[in-house]
Write an enzyme that holds these catalytic residues in place. Structure first.
Site, short mmCIF file in Angstrom:
data_model
loop_
_atom_site.label_atom_id
_atom_site.label_comp_id
_atom_site.label_asym_id
_atom_site.label_seq_id
_atom_site.Cartn_x
_atom_site.Cartn_y
_atom_site.Cartn_z
N HIS A 290 3.50 2.00 9.38
CA HIS A 290 2.33 0.90 9.35
C HIS A 290 2.29 0.26 7.99
O HIS A 290 1.64 -0.66 7.93
CB HIS A 290 1.09 1.44 9.82
CG HIS A 290 0.13 0.35 10.15
ND1 HIS A 290 -0.26 -0.36 9.19
CD2 HIS A 290 -0.56 -0.23 11.29
CE1 HIS A 290 -1.33 -1.21 9.56
NE2 HIS A 290 -1.35 -0.98 10.89
N CYS A 291 3.00 0.68 7.16
CA CYS A 291 2.45 0.42 5.58
C CYS A 291 3.74 -0.28 4.79
O CYS A 291 3.58 -1.39 4.65
CB CYS A 291 2.11 1.76 4.81
SG CYS A 291 0.89 2.54 5.65
N ILE A 292 4.78 0.51 4.60
CA ILE A 292 5.59 -0.09 3.75
C ILE A 292 6.37 -1.23 4.22
O ILE A 292 6.60 -2.28 3.46
CB ILE A 292 6.89 1.10 3.36
CG1 ILE A 292 6.42 2.44 3.12
CG2 ILE A 292 7.89 0.66 2.17
CD1 ILE A 292 5.52 2.58 1.71
#
Ligand SMILES: NC(=O)c1ccc[n+]([C@@H]2O[C@H](COP(=O)([O-])OP(=O)(O)OC[C@H]3O[C@@H](n4cnc5c(N)ncnc54)[C@H](O)[C@@H]3O)[C@@H](O)[C@H]2O)c1
Length: 453
Positions: A290-292
């Site tokens: 979900h982040c990088i």
């Protein structure tokens, strides 16, 4: 500053501290996902009263009966939390009764690769009718600098009591407090305990920061106050952009090393012996989670408002997005060497989670690899101990069932895309015709069948 104002400010912070110390503070966490649920359990372990709020009735029902939907959280932990007073609900009315409201809702990108803040907006609108003076509202969702102050606070300030967020300067009794504090956990990382990850806290004013520190000091070993929500928002993005850019760097160098016949993993291992100035990052089939893959684009979108082009982010995104294509090209070339075509080949993809040992599919490069293989006419199956079935997601619709790890010899190629620890790589190499290894999972195994890419 007026003495009465100072004493009012102090009393809000002191009141919360007294309640946290006495374990009577009431905390609600909005969003019982990968971030919100473990956070709720941390508070509960410290005997704080936590309510978990989610709009997903299945999650609320599962938690209410003491069940878990996250593999690494055993049901016993949910049941222990319930015994400590934890409950899950979809009823926002209870917010009026809470001292602290922590927002952990999703912040994805839309189809145009732009920030989708609809979950934060919806949550703000749900909280506003129930706000009361002295409450602390904390946003944890990853987002661009300015979201808390420019987007969330104005929504919260449209409340029926006319309450205002406490800012620097004049204070009044009809205020609530606002903080941004990013979640920094690394799912699947068992080497750092969650409470050892310092918590960055940026309040709209110093009292809000102090209140945030009080809350998080109960579950984290260290808090790091910063001067404003935007600083905390930018801190989280810097951390993720740093990872994204460095992963892109090693991905690019891996492709060069493959041409030069140099083992990039051996190079990284040797470079890591330098006691300063180098931190290892590892290449792979693309980035996931979900982040990088998403967070850097929150900043590049915001930067445009300032006529600023974030070139490192764009370049890293381009390289990382290309990796699944590189993997599929490598598979085609490897099959070609065996006088086979990708079109019609039977390929088993090992691992669909976006990284090893976790049950999270979001933005997984495996999903892209599977789709690209199918587009080339391959007959694709997958195996992943964490997923019995992969159906429809935001950007994929696979409708595939897990294939048992048997008859490996019946596949033209077995492709390691996620290097789960449960896999017996010696056996996989022994029983397969061709192994395409995108993660260096077969390191140390000598076999002509292995193609590292
Ligand atoms: N997963 C991670 O490892 C990680 C790490 C650091 C930061 N973050 C950030 O934390 C935030 C949350 O991520 P996550 O992984 O927990 O997401 P998630 O999708 O696992 O969970 C979000 C939850 O929020 C619920 N929800 C959505 N809208 C809601 C609403 N209006 N009211 C109440 N509940 C609502 C959803 O039903 C879901 O259960 C994101 O901004 C993410 O970027 C995630």
């Amino acid at each position: 500053m007026d003495a009465t104002i100072t004493s009012y400010n102090l009393s809000s912070a002191e009141l919360l501290k007294t309640k946290v110390d006495a374990r009577t503070a009431k905390i609600v966490i909005i969003g019982m996902g990968y971030v919100g649920l473990p956070l709720a359990l941390l508070f509960s372990e410290q005997k704080l009263r936590v309510t978990g709020f989610d709009i997903d009735p299945v999650k609320v029902e599962t938690l209410t009966r003491g069940g878990s939907y996250i593999v690494r959280i055993p049901e016993t932990e949910i049941q222990a939390a319930i015994a400590n007073g934890f409950m899950a609900t979809s009823d926002f009315a209870g917010i009026a009764d809470m001292d602290v409201v922590i927002i952990c809702v999703p912040t994805p990108l839309n189809d145009h690769h732009e920030p989708d803040l609809s979950y934060i907006v919806a949550t703000g609108h749900n909280i506003a009718p129930h706000l009361r003076p002295g409450q602390l509202i904390i946003l944890e969702s990853t987002t661009y600098p300015g979201t808390t102050e420019e987007l969330l606070v104005p929504i919260l300030e449209k409340n029926p009591l006319g309450l205002k967020a406490a800012r620097n300067g004049a204070a009044s009794a009809s205020e609530f407090y606002v903080v941004f504090s990013p979640e920094r956990e690394d799912p699947g990382n068992d080497t750092v305990a969650r409470r050892d990850i310092p918590k960055v806290i940026g309040g709209l004013n110093p009292v809000a920061t102090e209140m945030g520190s009080t809350v998080y000091n109960s579950i984290f070993n260290r808090t790091v106050p910063v001067s404003a929500p935007a600083v905390a928002e930018m801190t989280k993005l810097l951390e993720n952009i740093y990872r994204c850019v460095n992963i892109a760097l090693v991905n690019e160098l891996k492709m060069l090393c493959l041409r030069m016949g140099i083992d990039i993993f051996e190079v990284i291992k040797a470079a890591s012996t330098k006691p300063f100035g180098f931190q290892p990052f590892y290449p792979g089939p693309g980035i996931g989670g979900h982040c990088i893959p998403l967070d850097p684009f929150y900043l590049s979108w915001k930067a445009k408002e300032y006529d600023f082009h974030t070139r490192f982010i764009e370049l890293a995104g381009e390289i990382n997005l290309n990796m699944p294509y590189h993997v599929v090209r490598s598979a085609a070339a490897a099959l070609n060497r065996h006088k086979k075509t990708l079109n019609g080949a039977k390929v088993l993809v090992l691992g669909v989670a976006y990284k090893k040992d976790i049950d999270d599919l979001r933005e997984s490069p495996s999903l892209t690899v599977i789709e690209l293989l199918q587009q080339e006419g391959a007959e694709v199956s997958y195996n992943d101990p964490y997923f019995a079935f992969v159906g429809r997601g935001r950007k994929y619709d696979l409708q595939m069932h897990n294939t048992p790890l048997e008859n490996l010899g019946s596949f033209d190629a077995v492709m390691i895309v996620t290097d789960h620890s449960d896999y017996d790589y010696d056996r996989i190499v022994r029983e397969s015709n061709l192994v395409i290894d995108t993660r260096n999972a077969t390191k140390g195994i000598q076999s002509e069948k292995i193609v590292r890419c």
